[in-house]
Design an enzyme around this catalytic site. Sequence first.
Site, PDB file in Angstrom:
ATOM      1  N   SER A 268       0.842  -1.203   0.000  1.00 48.62           N
ATOM      2  CA  SER A 268       0.000   0.000   0.000  1.00 48.62           C
ATOM      3  C   SER A 268       0.870   1.242   0.000  1.00 48.62           C
ATOM      4  O   SER A 268       2.049   1.191   0.357  1.00 48.62           O
ATOM      5  CB  SER A 268      -0.917  -0.003   1.224  1.00 48.62           C
ATOM      6  N   LYS A 269       0.269   2.359  -0.373  1.00 47.54           N
ATOM      7  CA  LYS A 269       1.076   3.583  -0.437  1.00 47.54           C
ATOM      8  C   LYS A 269       1.478   4.058   0.965  1.00 47.54           C
ATOM      9  O   LYS A 269       2.292   4.946   1.105  1.00 47.54           O
ATOM     10  CB  LYS A 269       0.344   4.665  -1.222  1.00 47.54           C
ATOM     11  N   ARG A 270       0.880   3.450   1.982  1.00 46.66           N
ATOM     12  CA  ARG A 270       1.265   3.801   3.349  1.00 46.66           C
ATOM     13  C   ARG A 270       2.184   2.749   3.958  1.00 46.66           C
ATOM     14  O   ARG A 270       2.331   2.661   5.173  1.00 46.66           O
ATOM     15  CB  ARG A 270       0.018   3.966   4.224  1.00 46.66           C
ATOM     16  N   ASP A 271       2.811   1.954   3.111  1.00 50.78           N
ATOM     17  CA  ASP A 271       3.684   0.888   3.592  1.00 50.78           C
ATOM     18  C   ASP A 271       4.751   1.438   4.541  1.00 50.78           C
ATOM     19  O   ASP A 271       5.260   2.537   4.335  1.00 50.78           O
ATOM     20  CB  ASP A 271       4.354   0.205   2.397  1.00 50.78           C
TER      21      ASP A 271
END
Length: 506
Positions: A268-271
């Site tokens: 995810s882009k919040r990894d």
Amino acid sequence: MEKRVRLRFAPSPTGGLHMGGVRTALFSYLFAKKHGGDFVLRIEDTDQTRYVNGAEEYIINALKWCGIEPNEGVGFGDGSYAPYRQSERKELGIYKKYSDKLIESGHAYLAFDTSEELDEMRKKLEAAKVVAPQYNAVTRQNMKNSLALSADEVSKLIESGAPYVVRLKVPRNEEIRFHDIIRGWVTVNSTQVDDKVLLKSDGMPTYHLAHIVDDIEMKITHAVRGEEWLPSAPSHVLIYRYLGLESEMPLLAHLPLILKPDGNGKLSKRDKSGLPMFPINWHDERTGESYIGYRESGFTADAFINMLALLGWNPGDNREILSKEELIKEFSFERVNKSGAKFDPEKTKWFNQQYLRMHTNEELANSVMPLLEEKGIKKDPTFVVEFCRLVKEKAHFITEFYELGSYFFVAPTTFDEKVMTKKWNENSKSTYSKLTEKLNALPTWTIDSIHHLFAEVEPELGKIDMQVVRVLTTGVAGGAQLFDMLALIGKEEVINRLNSALAKLQ
Ligand code: GLU
């Protein structure tokens, strides 16, 4: 005649382009280049509610930084299929034209249901324990559409100005079979496919209709996209079929997901693995969120691209370092894996280190210079090139260069205590003062002349400790080659540094 290979990257400007999107663009680019074809950037902005300011510009800049530049499309070249933004293409009347064609041939219909009516249908079906409620061959019969209502009722609704959408008429219980270059043959039963909206009530096409019309109009030969689009592909096949254009349909390639480092779910882009998820810094105006980019984290574009290419693809042997030219030469969709590819942060850093070592000092300087300028340091390109030569062995990232060699730019204020305690004695001040004088008297200031001077002065001045010279001039005990470093810092600055250090020491 063989068709000219044409691939498009067709992002929706709903946010920054994350690394998964870049990989989709990259694979399309590599394939297009391999076959001497075109790579097109089309902006799919028909969903105005999800439009994010700055996203389009970001996509363009990101592709530029990555070196995967379209030769045609929004922001690139002047291709003959303009405009390349779907919102502008709507004005051409093409979406309506294709939608009318589908209505005329009985494969699409008008639906007048309000959102409340659609909600109600969903609730009823859920109450009846239908697992995935959808508008389809069965449920449409009880809804407000041109298939269930009489011709008279439909005309009245249209005359009254009631808003309507156009839906695809998906047949009941029919096998839909299509080929995907990565997955092979895929068969889906039409009971799992809903009557997709093709044209919205404001006349805007949905993605499903728009991308097909544009792929046809733009003579696209291969449509490459993320796996998340696979479930919609059967509807797309039907649209081509009903338009009588199934033989014109681009070959499909649905890329595998990029997975989290532990393999559990989609990246995810919040990894939180510590590495960026975006190619360059991204600030989302709508949510206020900011994400750091690979560029700003000190990665080189070619390392980033090489790493991405190997996320789900391999060259058929165990090579890992491949230049863009090699990637173009070797790329094929047949060697893209069907299963998800795990993102590996350590490997990603490794790629960058390999590339840093391969870059010429001039190339490194080009990337380092702006970072120095951000710190208010303005130096000649020749200075920065030599600086890069001297510090690159120790660096993994462009962003580390300054830290590794800040002493090239700033005179020391403290001196490594360990070295000084061990090596500084009552004779030192006089020895190093004399050395400073000798250095000051050097007619030329080069690596060689400095080297010679050190070799020559020892009999006269006694033992000179190189590490002490290093600490006096840089403050620290380790770093770049001493003579090379002194040569680059420059005579005047070295003499000043030595004098000011000696003034502080007893
Ligand atoms: N606009 C779609 C997206 O942003 C493109 C999908 C496709 O390439 O067909 O994912």
